[in-house]
Design a protein around this motif. Structure first.
Motif, PDB file in Angstrom:
ATOM      1  N   UNK A 151      -1.250  -6.498  -9.615  1.00 49.10           N
ATOM      2  CA  UNK A 151      -1.453  -7.389 -10.746  1.00 49.10           C
ATOM      3  C   UNK A 151      -0.145  -7.766 -11.443  1.00 49.10           C
ATOM      4  N   UNK A 152       0.901  -6.951 -11.274  1.00 47.46           N
ATOM      5  CA  UNK A 152       2.216  -7.245 -11.854  1.00 47.46           C
ATOM      6  C   UNK A 152       3.268  -6.478 -11.072  1.00 47.46           C
ATOM      7  N   UNK A 153       4.466  -6.999 -11.106  1.00 54.26           N
ATOM      8  CA  UNK A 153       5.593  -6.379 -10.404  1.00 54.26           C
ATOM      9  C   UNK A 153       6.736  -6.100 -11.373  1.00 54.26           C
ATOM     10  N   UNK A 154       7.543  -5.108 -11.019  1.00 56.04           N
ATOM     11  CA  UNK A 154       8.723  -4.778 -11.813  1.00 56.04           C
ATOM     12  C   UNK A 154       9.804  -5.833 -11.557  1.00 56.04           C
ATOM     13  N   UNK A 155      10.903  -5.784 -12.296  1.00 54.55           N
ATOM     14  CA  UNK A 155      11.980  -6.757 -12.075  1.00 54.55           C
ATOM     15  C   UNK A 155      12.588  -6.687 -10.667  1.00 54.55           C
ATOM     16  N   UNK A 156      12.345  -5.592  -9.939  1.00 56.55           N
ATOM     17  CA  UNK A 156      12.899  -5.423  -8.597  1.00 56.55           C
ATOM     18  C   UNK A 156      11.910  -5.836  -7.503  1.00 56.55           C
ATOM     19  N   UNK A 157      10.710  -6.267  -7.909  1.00 58.07           N
ATOM     20  CA  UNK A 157       9.727  -6.761  -6.957  1.00 58.07           C
ATOM     21  C   UNK A 157       8.675  -5.765  -6.492  1.00 58.07           C
ATOM     22  N   UNK A 158       8.776  -4.524  -6.909  1.00 58.73           N
ATOM     23  CA  UNK A 158       7.768  -3.513  -6.524  1.00 58.73           C
ATOM     24  C   UNK A 158       6.552  -3.614  -7.452  1.00 58.73           C
ATOM     25  N   UNK A 185       0.837  -1.192   0.000  1.00 56.51           N
ATOM     26  CA  UNK A 185       0.000   0.000   0.000  1.00 56.51           C
ATOM     27  C   UNK A 185       0.882   1.255   0.000  1.00 56.51           C
ATOM     28  N   UNK A 186       1.929   1.258   0.840  1.00 59.78           N
ATOM     29  CA  UNK A 186       2.809   2.432   0.929  1.00 59.78           C
ATOM     30  C   UNK A 186       3.515   2.708  -0.399  1.00 59.78           C
ATOM     31  N   UNK A 187       4.005   1.651  -1.030  1.00 59.99           N
ATOM     32  CA  UNK A 187       4.730   1.838  -2.293  1.00 59.99           C
ATOM     33  C   UNK A 187       3.789   2.378  -3.372  1.00 59.99           C
ATOM     34  N   UNK A 188       2.609   1.803  -3.497  1.00 60.16           N
ATOM     35  CA  UNK A 188       1.655   2.271  -4.511  1.00 60.16           C
ATOM     36  C   UNK A 188       1.243   3.715  -4.225  1.00 60.16           C
ATOM     37  N   UNK A 189       1.058   4.058  -2.966  1.00 61.15           N
ATOM     38  CA  UNK A 189       0.718   5.441  -2.612  1.00 61.15           C
ATOM     39  C   UNK A 189       1.838   6.388  -3.052  1.00 61.15           C
ATOM     40  N   UNK A 190       3.092   5.999  -2.832  1.00 59.08           N
ATOM     41  CA  UNK A 190       4.223   6.830  -3.287  1.00 59.08           C
ATOM     42  C   UNK A 190       4.252   6.928  -4.803  1.00 59.08           C
ATOM     43  N   UNK A 191       4.033   5.798  -5.456  1.00 58.91           N
ATOM     44  CA  UNK A 191       4.062   5.788  -6.920  1.00 58.91           C
ATOM     45  C   UNK A 191       2.997   6.714  -7.507  1.00 58.91           C
ATOM     46  N   UNK A 192       1.811   6.666  -6.940  1.00 58.21           N
ATOM     47  CA  UNK A 192       0.696   7.458  -7.464  1.00 58.21           C
ATOM     48  C   UNK A 192       0.684   8.894  -6.953  1.00 58.21           C
ATOM     49  N   UNK A 193       1.348   9.129  -5.833  1.00 61.89           N
ATOM     50  CA  UNK A 193       1.338  10.453  -5.231  1.00 61.89           C
ATOM     51  C   UNK A 193       0.046  10.753  -4.486  1.00 61.89           C
ATOM     52  N   UNK A 194      -0.673   9.695  -4.119  1.00 60.90           N
ATOM     53  CA  UNK A 194      -1.930   9.834  -3.387  1.00 60.90           C
ATOM     54  C   UNK A 194      -2.276   8.483  -2.769  1.00 60.90           C
ATOM     55  N   UNK A 195      -3.227   8.491  -1.869  1.00 65.80           N
ATOM     56  CA  UNK A 195      -3.707   7.235  -1.287  1.00 65.80           C
ATOM     57  C   UNK A 195      -4.529   6.502  -2.340  1.00 65.80           C
ATOM     58  N   UNK A 196      -4.184   5.266  -2.628  1.00 66.07           N
ATOM     59  CA  UNK A 196      -4.960   4.528  -3.630  1.00 66.07           C
ATOM     60  C   UNK A 196      -6.285   4.022  -3.074  1.00 66.07           C
ATOM     61  N   UNK A 197      -7.223   3.837  -3.958  1.00 69.36           N
ATOM     62  CA  UNK A 197      -8.475   3.162  -3.617  1.00 69.36           C
ATOM     63  C   UNK A 197      -8.157   1.670  -3.527  1.00 69.36           C
ATOM     64  N   UNK A 198      -9.097   0.845  -3.099  1.00 69.46           N
ATOM     65  CA  UNK A 198      -8.823  -0.593  -3.002  1.00 69.46           C
ATOM     66  C   UNK A 198      -8.345  -1.183  -4.335  1.00 69.46           C
TER      67      UNK A 198
END
Length: 136
Positions: A18-25, A1-14
């Motif tokens: 569905x997929x991860x980068x080569x580094x696991x994020x 949840x924290x990583x996706x929030x950082x990626x999007x620049x906002x709190x994500x909805x539920x």
């Protein structure tokens, strides 16, 4: 949840990852079922988003539609409608490709592998940073 929030620049909805980068994020999320959102699958990796945006800004949306072909694009939309209740990225009837990000997210998630995403990824230079994840 924290990583996706950082990626999007906002709190994500539920969502689910569905997929991860080569580094696991997380690199693609699927928005919660039943949520009123025209785009079911969403790219979250900032590096990948920028790479696809460069293809779009160079005229990629129209070019992908022409090169992949309207009939193929329509079949992808119809498969998406059958599975998820809407066309890819909320495209209306008679529409073609609206967003390369949405087709690519759909493909990378393994939901509906598709030639629009393959076309896009063939034109992306380094979708992920070489030195490590941009999100961790």
């Amino acid at each position: 949840m924290e990583i996706v929030a950082r990626q999007l620049g906002r709190e994500p909805r539920p969502f689910r990852v569905a997929a991860r980068c080569p580094y696991g994020a997380p690199s693609v999320i699927e928005n919660e079922t039943g949520r009123e959102m025209p785009t079911r699958f969403w790219l979250t990796c900032p590096s990948l988003v920028r790479a696809v945006s460069r293809v779009e800004s160079a005229g990629g949306v129209r070019q992908a539609w022409r090169e992949v072909g309207p009939g193929v694009v329509e079949r992808i939309h119809e498969e998406h409608r059958a599975r998820y209740g809407s066309r890819v990225a909320g495209v209306g009837e008679g529409g073609g490709v609206k967003c390369l990000h949405a087709f690519t997210a759909l493909h990378l998630a393994g939901a509906i592998p598709n030639p629009v995403a393959e076309w896009t990824l063939d034109r992306v230079d380094e979708p992920y940073p070489r030195g490590g994840c941009c999100s961790l």
